[in-house]
Design a protein around this motif. Structure first.
Motif, PDB file in Angstrom:
ATOM      1  N   VAL A 146     -39.352   2.430 -74.514  1.00  0.00           N
ATOM      2  CA  VAL A 146     -39.859   2.214 -73.100  1.00  0.00           C
ATOM      3  C   VAL A 146     -40.619   1.022 -73.048  1.00  0.00           C
ATOM      4  N   LYS A 147     -41.509   0.681 -74.034  1.00  0.00           N
ATOM      5  CA  LYS A 147     -42.276  -0.481 -74.167  1.00  0.00           C
ATOM      6  C   LYS A 147     -41.492  -2.001 -74.349  1.00  0.00           C
ATOM      7  N   LYS A 148     -40.516  -1.830 -75.004  1.00  0.00           N
ATOM      8  CA  LYS A 148     -39.648  -3.230 -75.257  1.00  0.00           C
ATOM      9  C   LYS A 148     -38.275  -3.173 -74.546  1.00  0.00           C
ATOM     10  N   GLY A 149     -37.891  -2.270 -73.928  1.00  0.00           N
ATOM     11  CA  GLY A 149     -36.448  -2.080 -73.364  1.00  0.00           C
ATOM     12  C   GLY A 149     -35.727  -1.738 -74.500  1.00  0.00           C
ATOM     13  N   GLY A 150     -34.325  -1.642 -73.977  1.00  0.00           N
ATOM     14  CA  GLY A 150     -33.244  -1.206 -74.849  1.00  0.00           C
ATOM     15  C   GLY A 150     -32.069  -0.900 -73.991  1.00  0.00           C
ATOM     16  N   VAL A 196     -26.073   0.041 -68.918  1.00  0.00           N
ATOM     17  CA  VAL A 196     -27.032  -0.759 -68.144  1.00  0.00           C
ATOM     18  C   VAL A 196     -28.531  -0.554 -69.118  1.00  0.00           C
ATOM     19  N   PRO A 197     -29.154  -1.899 -69.390  1.00  0.00           N
ATOM     20  CA  PRO A 197     -30.323  -1.940 -70.115  1.00  0.00           C
ATOM     21  C   PRO A 197     -31.393  -1.153 -69.447  1.00  0.00           C
ATOM     22  N   MET A 198     -32.368  -0.979 -70.289  1.00  0.00           N
ATOM     23  CA  MET A 198     -33.738  -0.363 -69.624  1.00  0.00           C
ATOM     24  C   MET A 198     -34.526  -1.353 -69.721  1.00  0.00           C
ATOM     25  N   SER A 199     -35.134  -1.742 -68.691  1.00  0.00           N
ATOM     26  CA  SER A 199     -36.183  -2.909 -68.714  1.00  0.00           C
ATOM     27  C   SER A 199     -37.327  -2.418 -69.465  1.00  0.00           C
ATOM     28  N   TYR A 229     -46.128   4.456 -62.902  1.00  0.00           N
ATOM     29  CA  TYR A 229     -45.428   3.402 -63.835  1.00  0.00           C
ATOM     30  C   TYR A 229     -43.847   3.345 -63.344  1.00  0.00           C
ATOM     31  N   ASN A 230     -43.687   3.719 -62.132  1.00  0.00           N
ATOM     32  CA  ASN A 230     -42.554   3.442 -61.433  1.00  0.00           C
ATOM     33  C   ASN A 230     -40.973   3.849 -62.283  1.00  0.00           C
ATOM     34  N   CYS A 231     -41.498   4.979 -63.265  1.00  0.00           N
ATOM     35  CA  CYS A 231     -40.178   5.633 -63.997  1.00  0.00           C
ATOM     36  C   CYS A 231     -39.169   6.040 -62.950  1.00  0.00           C
ATOM     37  N   LEU A 232     -39.804   6.528 -61.897  1.00  0.00           N
ATOM     38  CA  LEU A 232     -38.755   7.221 -61.035  1.00  0.00           C
ATOM     39  C   LEU A 232     -37.793   6.323 -60.005  1.00  0.00           C
ATOM     40  N   ALA A 233     -38.150   4.941 -60.395  1.00  0.00           N
ATOM     41  CA  ALA A 233     -37.252   3.981 -59.623  1.00  0.00           C
ATOM     42  C   ALA A 233     -35.840   4.161 -60.390  1.00  0.00           C
ATOM     43  N   CYS A 234     -35.760   4.480 -61.440  1.00  0.00           N
ATOM     44  CA  CYS A 234     -34.568   4.398 -62.426  1.00  0.00           C
ATOM     45  C   CYS A 234     -34.226   5.637 -62.894  1.00  0.00           C
ATOM     46  N   HIS A 235     -35.018   6.882 -62.862  1.00  0.00           N
ATOM     47  CA  HIS A 235     -34.796   7.799 -63.472  1.00  0.00           C
ATOM     48  C   HIS A 235     -35.080   9.101 -62.524  1.00  0.00           C
ATOM     49  N   SER A 236     -34.646  10.462 -62.630  1.00  0.00           N
ATOM     50  CA  SER A 236     -34.964  11.638 -61.903  1.00  0.00           C
ATOM     51  C   SER A 236     -34.970  12.745 -62.830  1.00  0.00           C
ATOM     52  N   MET A 237     -35.509  14.099 -62.450  1.00  0.00           N
ATOM     53  CA  MET A 237     -35.747  14.909 -63.361  1.00  0.00           C
ATOM     54  C   MET A 237     -34.266  15.471 -63.972  1.00  0.00           C
ATOM     55  N   VAL A 281     -30.247   5.139 -61.831  1.00  0.00           N
ATOM     56  CA  VAL A 281     -29.797   4.080 -62.655  1.00  0.00           C
ATOM     57  C   VAL A 281     -29.655   4.065 -64.155  1.00  0.00           C
ATOM     58  N   GLY A 282     -30.516   4.969 -64.480  1.00  0.00           N
ATOM     59  CA  GLY A 282     -30.769   5.555 -66.072  1.00  0.00           C
ATOM     60  C   GLY A 282     -30.525   6.944 -65.870  1.00  0.00           C
ATOM     61  N   PRO A 283     -30.594   7.617 -67.152  1.00  0.00           N
ATOM     62  CA  PRO A 283     -30.382   8.908 -67.381  1.00  0.00           C
ATOM     63  C   PRO A 283     -31.333   9.907 -67.010  1.00  0.00           C
ATOM     64  N   SER A 284     -31.063  10.838 -66.442  1.00  0.00           N
ATOM     65  CA  SER A 284     -32.094  12.104 -66.138  1.00  0.00           C
ATOM     66  C   SER A 284     -32.918  12.227 -67.257  1.00  0.00           C
ATOM     67  N   PHE A 285     -34.256  12.658 -67.115  1.00  0.00           N
ATOM     68  CA  PHE A 285     -35.251  13.042 -67.947  1.00  0.00           C
ATOM     69  C   PHE A 285     -34.970  14.437 -68.853  1.00  0.00           C
ATOM     70  N   LYS A 286     -33.805  15.189 -68.117  1.00  0.00           N
ATOM     71  CA  LYS A 286     -33.249  16.343 -68.688  1.00  0.00           C
ATOM     72  C   LYS A 286     -32.291  15.953 -69.826  1.00  0.00           C
ATOM     73  N   ASP A 287     -31.542  14.829 -69.296  1.00  0.00           N
ATOM     74  CA  ASP A 287     -30.367  14.366 -70.115  1.00  0.00           C
ATOM     75  C   ASP A 287     -30.984  13.711 -71.470  1.00  0.00           C
ATOM     76  N   ILE A 288     -32.236  12.927 -71.317  1.00  0.00           N
ATOM     77  CA  ILE A 288     -32.881  12.513 -72.377  1.00  0.00           C
ATOM     78  C   ILE A 288     -33.415  13.275 -73.453  1.00  0.00           C
ATOM     79  N   ALA A 289     -34.149  14.411 -72.972  1.00  0.00           N
ATOM     80  CA  ALA A 289     -34.449  15.383 -73.763  1.00  0.00           C
ATOM     81  C   ALA A 289     -33.357  16.031 -74.443  1.00  0.00           C
ATOM     82  N   SER A 290     -32.295  16.414 -73.786  1.00  0.00           N
ATOM     83  CA  SER A 290     -31.221  17.153 -74.478  1.00  0.00           C
ATOM     84  C   SER A 290     -30.705  16.148 -75.580  1.00  0.00           C
TER      85      SER A 290
END
Length: 102
Positions: free
Chosen positions: A68-72, A79-82, A31-39, A44-53
């Motif tokens: 994720v579904k509607k953006g924010g 930077v908004p999440m698509s 689903y192309n999450c890795l275009a904006c996020h990394s572990m 472009v967006g925060p890392s998955f670890k930063d989100i979890a933290s």
């Protein structure tokens, strides 16, 4: 006689859950999450670890599924999440649970 059937059902459910949980990195790619996020680093967006933290100890599953579904915007900067309406709800649940487990 019912015990073997129950055992088979429980094993099947366990395998399904294990397969789903392990599929999360693949779903992130699909689903192309890795275009904006990394572990572990901001892209472009925060890392998955930063989100979890950030959401550790909170009941954030439904909130993040909706984001994720509607953006924010605003949770991690300007930077908004698509929106990602193409992600099926079942996959979305698995992805968010996986991100929060980092």
């Amino acid at each position: 006689m019912k015990t073997p059937l129950l055992t088979a059902m429980l094993l099947s459910a366990g395998l399904l859950l294990a397969t789903t949980a392990q599929a999360s990195p693949e779903l992130a790619k699909k689903y192309n999450c890795l275009a904006c996020h990394s572990m572990d680093k901001k892209v472009v967006g925060p890392s998955f670890k930063d989100i979890a933290s950030k959401y550790k100890g909170q009941n954030a599953q439904a909130k993040l599924e909706e984001k994720v579904k509607k953006g924010g915007a605003g949770s991690f900067g300007p930077v908004p999440m698509s929106p990602n309406p193409q992600v099926p709800d079942a996959d979305l649940k698995v992805l968010v649970k996986w991100v929060l487990s980092q």
